[in-house]
Design a protein around this motif. Structure first.
Motif, PDB file in Angstrom:
ATOM      1  N   ARG A   1       0.839  -1.207   0.000  1.00 27.39           N
ATOM      2  CA  ARG A   1       0.000   0.000   0.000  1.00 27.39           C
ATOM      3  C   ARG A   1       0.877   1.261   0.000  1.00 27.39           C
ATOM      4  NH1 ARG A   1      -4.061  -0.036   4.351  1.00 27.39           N
ATOM      5  NH2 ARG A   1      -4.246  -2.203   3.800  1.00 27.39           N
ATOM      6  N   ASN A   2       2.084   1.167   0.546  1.00 26.62           N
ATOM      7  CA  ASN A   2       2.976   2.330   0.560  1.00 26.62           C
ATOM      8  C   ASN A   2       3.871   2.403  -0.675  1.00 26.62           C
ATOM      9  OD1 ASN A   2       2.004   3.229   3.038  1.00 26.62           O
ATOM     10  ND2 ASN A   2       3.365   1.849   4.150  1.00 26.62           N
ATOM     11  N   GLN A   3       3.995   1.287  -1.370  1.00 28.98           N
ATOM     12  CA  GLN A   3       4.746   1.279  -2.627  1.00 28.98           C
ATOM     13  C   GLN A   3       3.969   0.418  -3.622  1.00 28.98           C
ATOM     14  OE1 GLN A   3       8.696  -0.417  -2.598  1.00 28.98           O
ATOM     15  NE2 GLN A   3       9.255   0.561  -4.512  1.00 28.98           N
ATOM     16  N   PRO A   4       2.898   0.977  -4.180  1.00 27.65           N
ATOM     17  CA  PRO A   4       2.034   0.190  -5.062  1.00 27.65           C
ATOM     18  C   PRO A   4       2.624  -0.009  -6.446  1.00 27.65           C
ATOM     19  CG  PRO A   4       1.262   2.447  -4.960  1.00 27.65           C
ATOM     20  CD  PRO A   4       2.421   2.355  -4.005  1.00 27.65           C
ATOM     21  N   TYR A   5       2.035  -0.944  -7.154  1.00 22.97           N
ATOM     22  CA  TYR A   5       2.385  -1.156  -8.557  1.00 22.97           C
ATOM     23  C   TYR A   5       1.467  -0.272  -9.401  1.00 22.97           C
ATOM     24  CZ  TYR A   5       2.714  -3.411 -13.128  1.00 22.97           C
ATOM     25  OH  TYR A   5       2.882  -3.638 -14.465  1.00 22.97           O
ATOM     26  N   ILE A   6       2.004   0.455 -10.349  1.00 23.45           N
ATOM     27  CA  ILE A   6       1.186   1.286 -11.226  1.00 23.45           C
ATOM     28  C   ILE A   6       0.708   0.411 -12.381  1.00 23.45           C
ATOM     29  CG2 ILE A   6       1.043   3.428 -12.561  1.00 23.45           C
ATOM     30  CD1 ILE A   6       1.520   3.743  -9.502  1.00 23.45           C
ATOM     31  N   SER A   7      -0.535  -0.025 -12.262  1.00 27.31           N
ATOM     32  CA  SER A   7      -1.101  -0.999 -13.189  1.00 27.31           C
ATOM     33  C   SER A   7      -1.879  -0.312 -14.306  1.00 27.31           C
ATOM     34  CB  SER A   7      -2.041  -1.932 -12.417  1.00 27.31           C
ATOM     35  OG  SER A   7      -2.733  -2.779 -13.302  1.00 27.31           O
ATOM     36  N   ARG A   8      -1.851  -0.929 -15.477  1.00 28.41           N
ATOM     37  CA  ARG A   8      -2.630  -0.419 -16.608  1.00 28.41           C
ATOM     38  C   ARG A   8      -4.027  -1.044 -16.572  1.00 28.41           C
ATOM     39  NH1 ARG A   8      -3.500  -2.212 -21.816  1.00 28.41           N
ATOM     40  NH2 ARG A   8      -2.189  -4.033 -21.400  1.00 28.41           N
ATOM     41  N   VAL A   9      -5.043  -0.225 -16.785  1.00 31.06           N
ATOM     42  CA  VAL A   9      -6.422  -0.716 -16.841  1.00 31.06           C
ATOM     43  C   VAL A   9      -6.637  -1.363 -18.216  1.00 31.06           C
ATOM     44  CG1 VAL A   9      -8.868  -0.115 -16.674  1.00 31.06           C
ATOM     45  CG2 VAL A   9      -7.181   1.138 -15.289  1.00 31.06           C
ATOM     46  N   VAL A  10      -6.839  -2.679 -18.216  1.00 34.39           N
ATOM     47  CA  VAL A  10      -7.013  -3.421 -19.465  1.00 34.39           C
ATOM     48  C   VAL A  10      -8.474  -3.334 -19.921  1.00 34.39           C
ATOM     49  CG1 VAL A  10      -6.827  -5.708 -20.550  1.00 34.39           C
ATOM     50  CG2 VAL A  10      -5.148  -4.995 -18.815  1.00 34.39           C
ATOM     51  N   THR A  11      -9.393  -3.525 -18.986  1.00 34.49           N
ATOM     52  CA  THR A  11     -10.837  -3.491 -19.293  1.00 34.49           C
ATOM     53  C   THR A  11     -11.576  -2.764 -18.177  1.00 34.49           C
ATOM     54  OG1 THR A  11     -10.733  -5.593 -20.484  1.00 34.49           O
ATOM     55  CG2 THR A  11     -12.893  -4.945 -19.670  1.00 34.49           C
ATOM     56  N   ASN A  12     -12.517  -1.911 -18.567  1.00 35.55           N
ATOM     57  CA  ASN A  12     -13.431  -1.274 -17.621  1.00 35.55           C
ATOM     58  C   ASN A  12     -14.799  -1.310 -18.298  1.00 35.55           C
ATOM     59  OD1 ASN A  12     -15.014   0.411 -16.033  1.00 35.55           O
ATOM     60  ND2 ASN A  12     -13.311   1.779 -15.552  1.00 35.55           N
ATOM     61  N   GLN A  13     -15.601  -2.281 -17.886  1.00 38.54           N
ATOM     62  CA  GLN A  13     -16.825  -2.582 -18.626  1.00 38.54           C
ATOM     63  C   GLN A  13     -18.020  -2.627 -17.675  1.00 38.54           C
ATOM     64  OE1 GLN A  13     -16.426  -6.568 -20.076  1.00 38.54           O
ATOM     65  NE2 GLN A  13     -18.544  -6.749 -20.719  1.00 38.54           N
ATOM     66  N   ARG A  14     -19.110  -1.985 -18.063  1.00 36.16           N
ATOM     67  CA  ARG A  14     -20.314  -2.008 -17.239  1.00 36.16           C
ATOM     68  C   ARG A  14     -20.987  -3.374 -17.378  1.00 36.16           C
ATOM     69  NH1 ARG A  14     -24.702   2.470 -15.645  1.00 36.16           N
ATOM     70  NH2 ARG A  14     -26.410   1.071 -15.125  1.00 36.16           N
ATOM     71  N   LEU A  15     -21.365  -3.969 -16.235  1.00 39.66           N
ATOM     72  CA  LEU A  15     -22.023  -5.271 -16.237  1.00 39.66           C
ATOM     73  C   LEU A  15     -23.540  -5.134 -16.183  1.00 39.66           C
ATOM     74  CD1 LEU A  15     -19.794  -7.266 -13.691  1.00 39.66           C
ATOM     75  CD2 LEU A  15     -19.792  -7.503 -16.169  1.00 39.66           C
ATOM     76  N   THR A  16     -24.035  -4.111 -15.490  1.00 42.82           N
ATOM     77  CA  THR A  16     -25.480  -3.944 -15.332  1.00 42.82           C
ATOM     78  C   THR A  16     -26.064  -3.241 -16.555  1.00 42.82           C
ATOM     79  OG1 THR A  16     -24.875  -2.042 -13.963  1.00 42.82           O
ATOM     80  CG2 THR A  16     -25.649  -3.995 -12.822  1.00 42.82           C
TER      81      THR A  16
ATOM     82  N   GLY B   1     -27.812 -13.614  -6.144  1.00 39.89           N
ATOM     83  CA  GLY B   1     -28.999 -12.778  -6.014  1.00 39.89           C
ATOM     84  C   GLY B   1     -28.740 -11.347  -6.432  1.00 39.89           C
ATOM     85  N   GLU B   2     -29.742 -10.728  -7.014  1.00 39.96           N
ATOM     86  CA  GLU B   2     -29.691  -9.293  -7.356  1.00 39.96           C
ATOM     87  C   GLU B   2     -31.127  -8.792  -7.517  1.00 39.96           C
ATOM     88  OE1 GLU B   2     -28.733  -6.472  -7.583  1.00 39.96           O
ATOM     89  OE2 GLU B   2     -26.546  -6.406  -7.539  1.00 39.96           O
ATOM     90  N   GLN B   3     -31.290  -7.564  -8.059  1.00 45.56           N
ATOM     91  CA  GLN B   3     -32.634  -7.023  -8.163  1.00 45.56           C
ATOM     92  C   GLN B   3     -33.437  -7.597  -9.334  1.00 45.56           C
ATOM     93  OE1 GLN B   3     -32.303  -2.706  -8.070  1.00 45.56           O
ATOM     94  NE2 GLN B   3     -32.180  -2.703  -5.849  1.00 45.56           N
ATOM     95  N   ARG B   4     -32.887  -7.495 -10.562  1.00 45.30           N
ATOM     96  CA  ARG B   4     -33.653  -7.910 -11.750  1.00 45.30           C
ATOM     97  C   ARG B   4     -32.783  -8.750 -12.695  1.00 45.30           C
ATOM     98  NH1 ARG B   4     -34.887  -2.698 -10.488  1.00 45.30           N
ATOM     99  NH2 ARG B   4     -37.093  -2.289 -10.034  1.00 45.30           N
TER     100      ARG B   4
ATOM    101  N   SER C   1     -31.434  -6.936 -16.018  1.00 46.78           N
ATOM    102  CA  SER C   1     -30.419  -5.874 -15.966  1.00 46.78           C
ATOM    103  C   SER C   1     -29.289  -6.119 -14.971  1.00 46.78           C
ATOM    104  CB  SER C   1     -31.086  -4.539 -15.625  1.00 46.78           C
ATOM    105  OG  SER C   1     -31.803  -4.644 -14.403  1.00 46.78           O
ATOM    106  N   ASP C   2     -29.464  -7.061 -14.038  1.00 50.44           N
ATOM    107  CA  ASP C   2     -28.513  -7.186 -12.928  1.00 50.44           C
ATOM    108  C   ASP C   2     -27.859  -8.561 -12.797  1.00 50.44           C
ATOM    109  OD1 ASP C   2     -29.074  -4.504 -11.879  1.00 50.44           O
ATOM    110  OD2 ASP C   2     -31.036  -5.325 -11.344  1.00 50.44           O
ATOM    111  N   TYR C   3     -28.013  -9.404 -13.802  1.00 49.87           N
ATOM    112  CA  TYR C   3     -27.456 -10.760 -13.714  1.00 49.87           C
ATOM    113  C   TYR C   3     -25.988 -10.698 -14.133  1.00 49.87           C
ATOM    114  CZ  TYR C   3     -27.665 -15.904 -13.881  1.00 49.87           C
ATOM    115  OH  TYR C   3     -27.481 -17.251 -13.636  1.00 49.87           O
TER     116      TYR C   3
END
Length: 394
Positions: free
Chosen positions: A22-37, A283-286, A289-291
């Motif tokens: 936490r005091n010396q983190p790895y600077i990681s590249r974001v490969v995927t950022n995708q909405r699931l809902t 479990g989720e709401q719907r 949209s939420d599976y």
């Protein structure tokens, strides 16, 4: 967001794995950022894939620590309310001199207001504490203070009681540290050698006339584009592990983002060809949209990796149905699995879900064994001792 450069000296693979913290983190590249809902969902849940350096290793059940920054608009609002311009020099928690702007961006928690911050803020007033502020202090006013801080941020306190902070350095006594957030890992490294995945619910709400968001989830929802970077580290969780016996049955209760470690469990057994039966309750709401990870789990069922799958979508029926209800409906089968040595895992919300699931589990055991709840509690205690009942709740 300011980037930190982490030097990477040559070292054996083992040293690589442990050197990022936490005091010396790895600077990681974001490969995927995708909405699931889906767009009609009341929730915004995202799937994040982060690149790892060779030698960084994790096990299903572990967590990834993500180090967020505060939003620039939030930092500017705090500076304006405090009457500073951000160029003022302060010393951080390690006595390193930085600008106040940097401190409010990456060192201090200016989001969710804490009672401790209210108390420390009041101390700066000496004998001249405003009456309204005094009414929030002391154990006798705890309930009032808790109600006051709900949904408020530090800037709200400053605006209501302005002019109290005279020196920027005083903020280090008032505010909590901006800390990493830990997220259950949603992938098996056997399936994704150079990546770590996680599942994040982006928290957004309106309170006291302002739009609020979770510090880290908001960062990942808005300011972690694919190709961007995030400071991360890996965190071991030896209390949440697949059974050493790869043939042992596994029961997984993971509503909402609690699904994350079970995606990792399933991927792990699938890639390694482990044959133990696996039963998932989600479990989720719907459903529409939420599976989360619906297609992947359906394929795992077809492949025989996922033996049984039960879902509970609480808003799809007139009577709300939750994972604990599905457990009760399948009580005889569940007890049979436990009698066959199944390991039982729960991940997700600690405040209500985990308690409701444990109550349902005790009921399932009592029914299956024709015993009392007292007998069931003894049965569950024995499971805990054998590490067959494991929880990752937050």
């Amino acid at each position: 967001m300011s980037e930190t450069t982490v030097a990477v000296p040559e070292a054996p693979a083992k040293a690589h794995a442990a050197k990022y913290t936490r005091n010396q983190p790895y600077i990681s590249r974001v490969v995927t950022n995708q909405r699931l809902t889906g767009p009609e969902s009341e929730k915004e849940t995202i799937h994040i894939e982060l690149e790892l350096e060779e030698g960084m290793t994790y096990t299903p059940g572990d967590a990834v620590g993500i180090i967020p920054t505060n939003r620039e608009s939030q930092v500017e609002e705090n500076l304006a309310a405090l009457g500073f311009n951000g160029t003022e020099r302060v010393q951080d928690h390690y006595k390193v001199e930085i600008s106040l702007h940097e401190a409010l961006t990456s060192r201090l928690g200016i989001g969710k207001l804490a009672r401790g911050s209210v108390n420390q803020y009041a101390k700066l007033c000496g004998e001249n504490v405003p009456a309204a502020l005094k009414g929030l202090l002391g154990t006798e006013n705890k309930a009032v203070a808790e109600e006051y801080i709900w949904g408020r941020e530090f800037v709200d306190l400053v605006k209501e009681f302005p002019g109290i902070v005279k020196q920027p350095q005083e903020l280090f006594n008032i505010l909590q540290r901006l800390t990493p957030r830990m997220y259950s890992i949603a992938s098996s490294q056997a399936a994704h050698p150079n990546e770590v995945h996680t599942t994040v619910r982006v928290v957004r709400f309106n309170a006291h006339g302002a739009e609020r968001q979770g510090v880290c989830s908001g960062h990942m929802g808005e300011r972690a584009p694919e190709g961007g970077t995030m400071p991360i580290f890996l965190h071991e969780n030896n209390a949440f592990r697949l059974p050493e016996d790869t043939d042992a049955p596994v029961i997984m209760i993971g509503p909402g983002t609690g699904i994350a470690p079970f995606r990792a469990f399933l991927e792990h057994r699938q890639v390694l060809g482990q044959k133990g039966p696996m039963w998932l309750f989600f479990g989720e709401q719907r459903r529409v949209s939420d599976y989360l990870y619906e297609e992947q789990f359906a394929q795992m069922q077809r492949d025989g990796v996922l033996t049984k799958l039960h879902t509970a979508f609480s808003r799809d029926t007139a009577r709300k149905v939750y994972v604990q209800d599905r457990m009760q409906e399948n009580a005889a089968d569940l007890y049979d699995w436990l009698e066959r040595g199944a390991y039982f895992y729960v991940c997700g919300d600690a405040s209500r879900m985990a308690k409701d699931v444990e109550t349902a589990l005790l009921d399932v055991i009592a029914k299956g064994s024709n015993g009392t709840l007292e007998n069931a509690a003894e049965y569950l205690a024995a499971m805990k001792k054998q590490k067959r009942y494991q929880r990752d709740v937050y």
